[in-house]
Design a protein around this motif. Structure first.
Motif, short mmCIF file in Angstrom:
data_model
loop_
_atom_site.label_atom_id
_atom_site.label_comp_id
_atom_site.label_asym_id
_atom_site.label_seq_id
_atom_site.Cartn_x
_atom_site.Cartn_y
_atom_site.Cartn_z
N VAL A 394 0.84 -1.20 0.00
CA VAL A 394 0.00 0.00 0.00
C VAL A 394 0.87 1.25 0.00
O VAL A 394 1.71 1.44 0.88
N GLY A 395 0.67 2.13 -0.98
CA GLY A 395 1.37 3.41 -0.98
C GLY A 395 2.14 3.67 -2.26
O GLY A 395 1.78 3.16 -3.34
N GLY A 396 3.23 4.43 -2.14
CA GLY A 396 3.97 4.88 -3.30
C GLY A 396 5.17 4.03 -3.64
O GLY A 396 5.09 2.81 -3.74
N ARG A 397 6.32 4.69 -3.77
CA ARG A 397 7.52 4.04 -4.28
C ARG A 397 7.94 2.85 -3.42
O ARG A 397 8.23 1.77 -3.94
N GLU A 398 7.97 3.03 -2.11
CA GLU A 398 8.43 1.95 -1.23
C GLU A 398 7.51 0.74 -1.32
O GLU A 398 7.96 -0.41 -1.26
N ALA A 399 6.21 0.99 -1.45
CA ALA A 399 5.27 -0.12 -1.59
C ALA A 399 5.52 -0.87 -2.89
O ALA A 399 5.41 -2.11 -2.94
N SER A 400 5.86 -0.15 -3.94
CA SER A 400 6.16 -0.83 -5.21
C SER A 400 7.38 -1.72 -5.07
O SER A 400 7.47 -2.78 -5.70
N LEU A 402 8.20 -3.32 -2.29
CA LEU A 402 7.71 -4.51 -1.60
C LEU A 402 7.10 -5.49 -2.60
O LEU A 402 7.40 -6.69 -2.59
N GLN A 403 6.23 -4.96 -3.44
CA GLN A 403 5.54 -5.82 -4.41
C GLN A 403 6.52 -6.42 -5.42
O GLN A 403 6.42 -7.60 -5.78
N LEU A 404 7.50 -5.63 -5.83
CA LEU A 404 8.47 -6.13 -6.80
C LEU A 404 9.34 -7.23 -6.20
O LEU A 404 9.65 -8.22 -6.87
N GLY A 405 9.72 -7.07 -4.93
CA GLY A 405 10.50 -8.11 -4.27
C GLY A 405 9.75 -9.42 -4.23
O GLY A 405 10.31 -10.49 -4.49
N ALA A 406 8.45 -9.36 -3.91
CA ALA A 406 7.64 -10.57 -3.87
C ALA A 406 7.52 -11.19 -5.26
O ALA A 406 7.64 -12.40 -5.43
N TYR A 407 7.29 -10.34 -6.25
CA TYR A 407 7.14 -10.84 -7.62
C TYR A 407 8.42 -11.52 -8.10
O TYR A 407 8.40 -12.62 -8.67
N ASN A 408 9.56 -10.89 -7.84
CA ASN A 408 10.83 -11.45 -8.30
C ASN A 408 11.22 -12.71 -7.55
O ASN A 408 11.89 -13.59 -8.11
N GLU A 409 10.81 -12.82 -6.31
CA GLU A 409 11.15 -14.00 -5.53
C GLU A 409 10.34 -15.22 -5.97
O GLU A 409 10.87 -16.32 -6.01
N GLY A 410 9.07 -14.99 -6.29
CA GLY A 410 8.23 -16.16 -6.56
C GLY A 410 7.41 -16.09 -7.83
O GLY A 410 6.58 -16.96 -8.07
#
Length: 471
Positions: A394-400, A402-410
């Motif tokens: 939830v939110g701006g750059r930092e939230a993106s 978080l989401q990118l880390g999850a996407y790249n991990e799995g």
């Protein structure tokens, strides 16, 4: 606070009296910084903030029952005027604590301060009257306000000490010198200001440097940077942790099916079993820290184990677990976040959610400086490794990040999503939650994600009431 006359207060803080008809009039109520919190006999401390100037509320405070105002200029009502209200508040706190001679316990650390403070308070209250801060009043204003709540009946004063810069804790210990100093850990909270973990350790260690020779330094044996602080104090050192050489340690650590920690508590005087009401394995270290303090102050191991097993959460939005009428469990841990506490909360979610769908609703971790990208990415990746069912960033750059880390991990795809704000997160969850799901909500305080948890609970309650009325 102990009763003091306005003349005494003026002398203690080096202030000038204005519009005081009776210098012998006494402060018999609490010291407050919000005019809405005034009680009869209060001292209202007027601070000039960026948005609001407390001096503008001086008349209102006196009308509500304040005996006088602590201010930097005359305000047309009884006032003690000083050059610096913060410094005056600190001087007043030091005078009161020195006069009382109460046992002062101070703690610091990068994560877990408030939860540990709450545990220490609940343990020591079983020995005698104990004053401790509500929430995390741990700076140059909050700490004196807490100390000034002590009176002649107070046996223990528990203080939380925060720091953003080297020298902050040294200043706080100068206001209210502790006899017992506790350091929990050295992590990455505020690393943007400090510049590195070694600098954070230097700042946290100012607490043990302040202790007297007959004092007690309780140090985390499992954290090398904290363990090393033993060389920086004249006080007697007591180690806590899971290390075999710790004076107060936990063995057979495990989690119940509900995600609550259980362990065998070992102390120099014996051992006893603990099963906590709190959630998450990270509370084991907090419990050991509290146990070390309580043991040194005279509690038996059985008394400590019972108190730890019965202790609850005193401060809001810290792993607050609520089950909705439809079976959805909301874990509101939205008061604050840093990498260490975020990882602990995710592990707690994974433990609580075995066999259930789990949601991690996460936002920015503030004040990480150059480490922000790497730390947010790492948290997103950890969510995948712990098999969290869905990450909502939830939110701006930092939230993106978080989401990118999850996407790249799995390569999660739909299992991780980035939304713009709290309301968008609420809308998403309302449309997709189903009975039995577990939802963790966590971010730094500035993000305000507690609104997500509150909306999910309020909407569920309203829906339940509506169904009841229809029947």
């Amino acid at each position: 606070m102990i009763a003091l006359s306005l003349a005494e207060i003026a002398e203690i803080v080096g202030g000038q009296s204005y519009d005081i008809p009776d210098p012998d009039a006494r402060i018999t109520g609490p010291v407050v910084i919000d005019s809405r919190a005034v009680q009869p006999g209060s001292l209202f401390a007027a601070f000039a903030g960026e948005q609001v100037d407390g001096h503008d509320y001086a008349e209102r405070a006196v009308a509500a029952g304040a005996a006088a105002v602590l201010a930097t200029r005359p305000v047309g009502v009884p006032a003690v005027v000083v050059p610096d209200v913060t410094a005056a508040l600190g001087a007043l706190a030091r005078h009161v604590v020195e006069r009382l001679g109460t046992t002062t316990v101070a703690l610091t650390g990068s994560a877990g301060k408030t939860s540990t403070k709450d545990l220490i308070a609940q343990l020591l209250e079983r020995k005698g009257p104990t004053v401790y801060p509500a929430g995390n009043l741990n700076n140059e204003i909050g700490l004196p306000l807490t100390a000034l709540r002590a009176d002649e009946s107070t046996e223990h004063l528990v203080l939380e000490m925060g720091a953003r810069y080297i020298g902050d804790i040294r200043y706080l210990t100068g206001l209210v010198p502790p006899r017992v100093g506790l350091v929990l850990n050295v992590g990455t909270a505020h690393i943007g200001e400090f510049g590195g973990r070694e600098q954070i350790a230097e700042a946290k260690g100012e607490l043990v440097e302040s202790l007297p020779e007959d004092g007690i330094a309780a140090l985390n044996a499992d954290d090398p940077l904290v363990r090393a602080m033993a060389s920086r104090t004249k006080a007697r050192v007591v180690f806590f942790g899971e290390a075999q050489d710790a004076d107060v340690r936990a063995e057979n650590v495990r989690l119940t099916e509900q995600g609550q920690p259980a362990f065998t508590l070992h102390t120099p005087t014996g051992c006893s079993d603990v099963t906590m009401r709190l959630y998450g394995e990270h509370h084991v270290s907090n419990a050991l820290a509290a146990a070390a303090v309580a043991h040194e102050l005279g509690m038996s191991v059985d008394e400590i184990a019972l108190a730890l097993s019965e202790a609850g959460t005193l401060s809001r939005w810290r792993m607050e677990v609520t089950e909705r009428p439809d079976g959805v469990t909301i874990v509101n841990d939205a008061y604050n976040a840093n990498p260490e506490s975020m990882r602990a909360a995710l592990r707690a979610l994974a433990a609580m959610g075995k066999g259930r769908r789990t949601w991690a609703v996460l936002g920015q971790m503030a004040e990480l400086g150059d480490e922000a990208l790497a730390e947010h990415d790492a948290v997103g990746r950890l969510a995948v490794r712990l098999n969290v069912s869905k990450l909502v960033a939830v939110g701006g750059r930092e939230a993106s990040w978080l989401q990118l880390g999850a996407y790249n991990e799995g390569s999660w795809g739909e299992e991780s999503v980035h939304v713009s704000d709290a309301q968008a997160a609420v809308d998403l969850l309302q449309s997709q939650l189903r009975p039995g799901d577990v939802v963790l909500v966590k971010a730094s305080r500035s993000v305000g994600l507690e609104r997500v948890a509150q909306a999910l609970l309020e909407n569920a309650a309203a829906s339940s009431d509506g169904q009841g009325a229809a029947r």
